[in-house]
Every structure is written in structure tokens, then in C-alpha cells.
Design an enzyme around this catalytic site. Structure first.
Site, short mmCIF file in Angstrom:
data_model
loop_
_atom_site.label_atom_id
_atom_site.label_comp_id
_atom_site.label_asym_id
_atom_site.label_seq_id
_atom_site.Cartn_x
_atom_site.Cartn_y
_atom_site.Cartn_z
N GLU A 74 13.34 6.49 53.96
CA GLU A 74 11.92 6.74 54.15
C GLU A 74 11.28 5.43 54.60
O GLU A 74 11.64 4.35 54.11
CB GLU A 74 11.28 7.20 52.83
N HIS A 85 16.88 9.46 48.97
CA HIS A 85 16.68 8.43 49.99
C HIS A 85 16.33 7.09 49.33
O HIS A 85 16.03 7.04 48.15
CB HIS A 85 15.56 8.82 50.96
#
Length: 181
Positions: A165, A119
Site C-alpha cells: 500500500e 500488505h
């Protein structure tokens, strides 16, 4: 004495030859530039710093970032290109021409098997306000801040399915507490 970094097996003292090195950007392949640019500029408030087209190889690069308030970004394209490649925290979106017509999500998000890339991360000033903003903009959640074992950490997906995130830095002081080191 300045912070020398946490020490673990394998960590080495950075050699003087690496002085001045900095992480500039990370790259994600995108299917549809219009959809991805809309997502990152509308939802995360990023600006396109520079677009570079490579006609012979049939792809375009879009460099996005969040310049600081009052920061001067050069207007002239050559100067702005140099400035872009000297920044931190830049997101490069790579569009291979013709992919926008393909069905469904076409790139591996790194989280499905086999896992690889995980991510990117954004820090926000208010996590609850960010979650409400994501809801208002119909952003797909992987995990909300009150779910799972890691509280105060949100995961959403972009239009290509890449995980993002989202954290509020001042809520993370005990994150990973109890880990060795």
C-alpha cells in the site's frame, strides 16, 4: 494527558511489563534476493542494514529500512545488528536458499484465497509523483489512487507478488470517516 489509544471491546490497558516493547520488523519470504533487493532499494529507496546468513539451515535474512536523513548507522557489524533490531519500520526479507531456481511466484501473497497476510505500507510525500515513478520503473499496480472506492490509496506488487500500500499521509484525514468509534 497523553493519547491512550482508541478504545474498543477487547482493548486492554497495556501492562507495565510491556513497557518498551515496539514493533521492529515484518518478514516476507523472497524467491530471488537479487530481484527483491533491486526492487526495494531502487523503487522504494531502502538500504540494506544487515544481512545474516544461516548456513546450517540454508537461509539468509536481509534487513532493510529508510534511515532518517542525518541518522548515524553504526559501521561495525555487531553494533549495526543491535541497532537494526532496535529500530522501527524494518523490512526483513528471508531467502530460503535454492528457491531462486523455481518457476513463477512461489509464495502466497496473502490476498488470494485463503486470505491471510494483506500488505505492507509506505508513506510518500507526493502520491502522483510516486505513481509516475512506479510507472517509469514498470511496477505492477493492483490499484491506482483514482480507482476503486478508496481514493488516494495505491496498491502495487513487489517481485514476489506481495501487495504494498502506498499513501500520502496528509490526504488521509477523512479515511474511514463514518466508521463506528
Amino acid at each position: 494527558m497523553s493519547f491512550a489509544g482508541e478504545q474498543y471491546p477487547g482493548v486492554q490497558v497495556p501492562p507495565p511489563e510491556a513497557d518498551g516493547f515496539r514493533l521492529n520488523h515484518t518478514m516476507l519470504r523472497i524467491k530471488d534476493p537479487e530481484a527483491s533487493l533491486s526492487f526495494y532499494t531502487r523503487v522504494f529507496g531502502m538500504r540494506v542494514l544487515r544481512r545474516l546468513d544461516f548456513e546450517a539451515m540454508q537461509f539468509s535474512l536481509y534487513f532493510l529500512a529508510r534511515p532518517e536523513a542525518g541518522e548515524t548507522v553504526p559501521e561495525e557489524t555487531g553494533e549495526r545488528t543491535v541497532w537494526t533490531f532496535s529500530q522501527r519500520g524494518v523490512l526483513e526479507l528471508t531467502h530460503n536458499w535454492g528457491t531462486e531456481g523455481q518457476e513463477g511466484r512461489i509464495y502466497h501473497d496473502g490476498n488470494a484465497e485463503p486470505q491471510g497476510f494483506g500488505h505492507i505500507c509506505f508513506s510518500v510525500p507526493d502520491l502522483e509523483a510516486a505513481e509516475a515513478w512506479f510507472d517509469a520503473n514498470e511496477v505492477e499496480f493492483v490499484k491506482r489512487s483514482d480507482q476503486g472506492k478508496m481514493k488516494d490509496v495505491v496498491f502495487v506488487k513487489d517481485v514476489d507478488g506481495y501487495w504494498i500500500e502506498v499513501v500520502q499521509a496528509d490526504r488521509l484525514s477523512a479515511l474511514g470517516d463514518g466508521a463506528p468509534g
